[in-house]
Design a protein around this motif. Structure first.
Motif, PDB file in Angstrom:
ATOM      1  N   MET A   1       0.834  -1.203   0.000  1.00 27.51           N
ATOM      2  CA  MET A   1       0.000   0.000   0.000  1.00 27.51           C
ATOM      3  C   MET A   1       0.869   1.253   0.000  1.00 27.51           C
ATOM      4  O   MET A   1       0.549   2.247  -0.665  1.00 27.51           O
ATOM      5  CB  MET A   1      -0.939  -0.026   1.205  1.00 27.51           C
ATOM      6  CG  MET A   1      -2.012  -1.094   1.107  1.00 27.51           C
ATOM      7  SD  MET A   1      -2.900  -1.377   2.656  1.00 27.51           S
ATOM      8  CE  MET A   1      -3.775   0.153   2.824  1.00 27.51           C
ATOM      9  N   ALA A   2       1.966   1.225   0.745  1.00 26.06           N
ATOM     10  CA  ALA A   2       2.861   2.378   0.784  1.00 26.06           C
ATOM     11  C   ALA A   2       3.544   2.573  -0.568  1.00 26.06           C
ATOM     12  O   ALA A   2       3.707   3.699  -1.047  1.00 26.06           O
ATOM     13  CB  ALA A   2       3.902   2.199   1.887  1.00 26.06           C
TER      14      ALA A   2
ATOM     15  N   THR B   1       2.434   1.819  -3.501  1.00 25.88           N
ATOM     16  CA  THR B   1       1.516   2.243  -4.563  1.00 25.88           C
ATOM     17  C   THR B   1       0.766   3.530  -4.225  1.00 25.88           C
ATOM     18  O   THR B   1      -0.099   3.959  -4.985  1.00 25.88           O
ATOM     19  CB  THR B   1       0.486   1.137  -4.843  1.00 25.88           C
ATOM     20  OG1 THR B   1      -0.217   0.800  -3.623  1.00 25.88           O
ATOM     21  CG2 THR B   1       1.172  -0.126  -5.362  1.00 25.88           C
ATOM     22  N   SER B   2       1.093   4.158  -3.093  1.00 26.06           N
ATOM     23  CA  SER B   2       0.441   5.401  -2.701  1.00 26.06           C
ATOM     24  C   SER B   2       0.821   6.526  -3.663  1.00 26.06           C
ATOM     25  O   SER B   2       1.928   6.571  -4.196  1.00 26.06           O
ATOM     26  CB  SER B   2       0.859   5.780  -1.279  1.00 26.06           C
ATOM     27  OG  SER B   2       0.267   7.000  -0.901  1.00 26.06           O
TER      28      SER B   2
ATOM     29  N   LEU C   1      -6.773  12.876  -0.344  1.00 26.22           N
ATOM     30  CA  LEU C   1      -6.245  11.529  -0.531  1.00 26.22           C
ATOM     31  C   LEU C   1      -6.623  10.636   0.648  1.00 26.22           C
ATOM     32  O   LEU C   1      -7.082   9.500   0.466  1.00 26.22           O
ATOM     33  CB  LEU C   1      -4.730  11.574  -0.693  1.00 26.22           C
ATOM     34  CG  LEU C   1      -4.029  10.214  -0.785  1.00 26.22           C
ATOM     35  CD1 LEU C   1      -4.523   9.425  -1.984  1.00 26.22           C
ATOM     36  CD2 LEU C   1      -2.514  10.401  -0.866  1.00 26.22           C
TER      37      LEU C   1
ATOM     38  N   THR D   1      -9.325   7.438   0.594  1.00 27.91           N
ATOM     39  CA  THR D   1      -8.979   6.116   1.107  1.00 27.91           C
ATOM     40  C   THR D   1      -9.976   5.645   2.147  1.00 27.91           C
ATOM     41  O   THR D   1     -10.437   4.499   2.124  1.00 27.91           O
ATOM     42  CB  THR D   1      -7.565   6.142   1.725  1.00 27.91           C
ATOM     43  OG1 THR D   1      -6.618   6.492   0.716  1.00 27.91           O
ATOM     44  CG2 THR D   1      -7.194   4.782   2.307  1.00 27.91           C
TER      45      THR D   1
ATOM     46  N   GLN E   1     -11.099  -0.091   0.851  1.00 33.50           N
ATOM     47  CA  GLN E   1      -9.971   0.427   1.612  1.00 33.50           C
ATOM     48  C   GLN E   1     -10.341   0.769   3.050  1.00 33.50           C
ATOM     49  O   GLN E   1      -9.551   0.554   3.968  1.00 33.50           O
ATOM     50  CB  GLN E   1      -9.408   1.668   0.919  1.00 33.50           C
ATOM     51  CG  GLN E   1      -8.683   1.386  -0.378  1.00 33.50           C
ATOM     52  CD  GLN E   1      -7.326   0.743  -0.159  1.00 33.50           C
ATOM     53  OE1 GLN E   1      -7.231  -0.468   0.111  1.00 33.50           O
ATOM     54  NE2 GLN E   1      -6.288   1.527  -0.271  1.00 33.50           N
TER      55      GLN E   1
ATOM     56  N   ARG F   1       4.345   7.461   4.315  1.00 36.20           N
ATOM     57  CA  ARG F   1       3.411   8.484   3.844  1.00 36.20           C
ATOM     58  C   ARG F   1       3.836   9.881   4.295  1.00 36.20           C
ATOM     59  O   ARG F   1       3.795  10.847   3.525  1.00 36.20           O
ATOM     60  CB  ARG F   1       1.998   8.173   4.363  1.00 36.20           C
ATOM     61  CG  ARG F   1       1.354   6.952   3.759  1.00 36.20           C
ATOM     62  CD  ARG F   1       0.882   7.185   2.334  1.00 36.20           C
ATOM     63  NE  ARG F   1      -0.229   8.102   2.275  1.00 36.20           N
ATOM     64  CZ  ARG F   1      -1.515   7.723   2.268  1.00 36.20           C
ATOM     65  NH1 ARG F   1      -1.825   6.439   2.318  1.00 36.20           N
ATOM     66  NH2 ARG F   1      -2.482   8.612   2.203  1.00 36.20           N
TER      67      ARG F   1
END
Length: 210
Positions: A74-75, A77-78, A97, A101, A107, A135
């Motif tokens: 997930m990180a 593809t953020s 954003l 999510t 999600q 992030r």
């Protein structure tokens, strides 16, 4: 991190290994959304992903290892940070954003399950912290750019500003149940910007007196 010290499954693979990882993480995410972390079973993940059970156990070892690698994915593809040219514009994009999510049907459930896992498992907790560290690192240039422009005090802590944007939105998701809508998103970004401009997030470099 080396392969020996990384979270199970978190070393980025290629080729067939990448396809296996994608299938396993998709299956794990589906099961987390459907039932949560408490009943996540590696054998069931392997069956749903149509991957050998031995492969899953050897690579991810535990359900927490799967959660850890899911967070790594997930990180990775953020979306990258925005550059609107203004602090308010950048923080609003960050808030949007986060809001997107947390309101996404899949999600939002997935994050609930991951956070639940982190409350009871040290590996999952470490992975969740690493996800947010990634992030915050990605979006910190928005705040440092504002400092460079003279819009914020030089001592402003970028990570504290960004945390102030997302915190009220996560509170709505996990505690109050209030909607994470455009009004809430805009308010979170504006409140963080105002506080930052007033020096609320400035880190003092003055040593305390005796």
């Amino acid at each position: 991190m080396t392969q020996d010290t990384a979270h199970p499954g978190s070393v980025r693979p290629g080729g067939r290994t990448a396809r296996v990882r994608e299938a396993v993480l998709r299956a794990a995410g589906d099961l987390l959304v459907e039932r949560g972390f408490a009943t996540l079973d590696l054998a069931e993940v392997a069956a749903r992903a149509e991957v050998g059970k031995t492969t899953v156990y050897r690579r991810w070892r535990t359900p927490a290892g799967l959660v850890a690698d899911l967070l790594v994915d997930m990180a990775e593809t953020s979306l990258p940070h925005s550059d609107t040219g203004s602090l308010r514009g950048d923080l609003l994009e960050n808030a949007r954003l986060v809001g997107k999510t947390l309101t996404d049907p899949r999600q939002s459930r997935l994050f609930r399950a991951v956070i639940a896992a982190a409350t009871s498992d040290d590996t999952a907790a470490a992975a969740l912290r690493a996800f947010y560290d990634t992030r915050l690192t990605e979006w910190s240039p928005c705040v440092t750019a504002a400092i460079t422009r003279g819009d914020l005090p030089p001592e402003t802590d970028p990570r504290a500003v960004l945390s102030a944007v997302s915190a009220p939105l996560y509170y709505r998701l996990l505690a109050s149940g209030d909607p994470v809508d455009e009004t809430a998103v805009s308010a979170a970004a504006e409140a963080a910007a105002l506080a930052a401009e007033q020096g609320v997030f400035a880190v003092s470099t003055t040593k305390p007196t005796d």
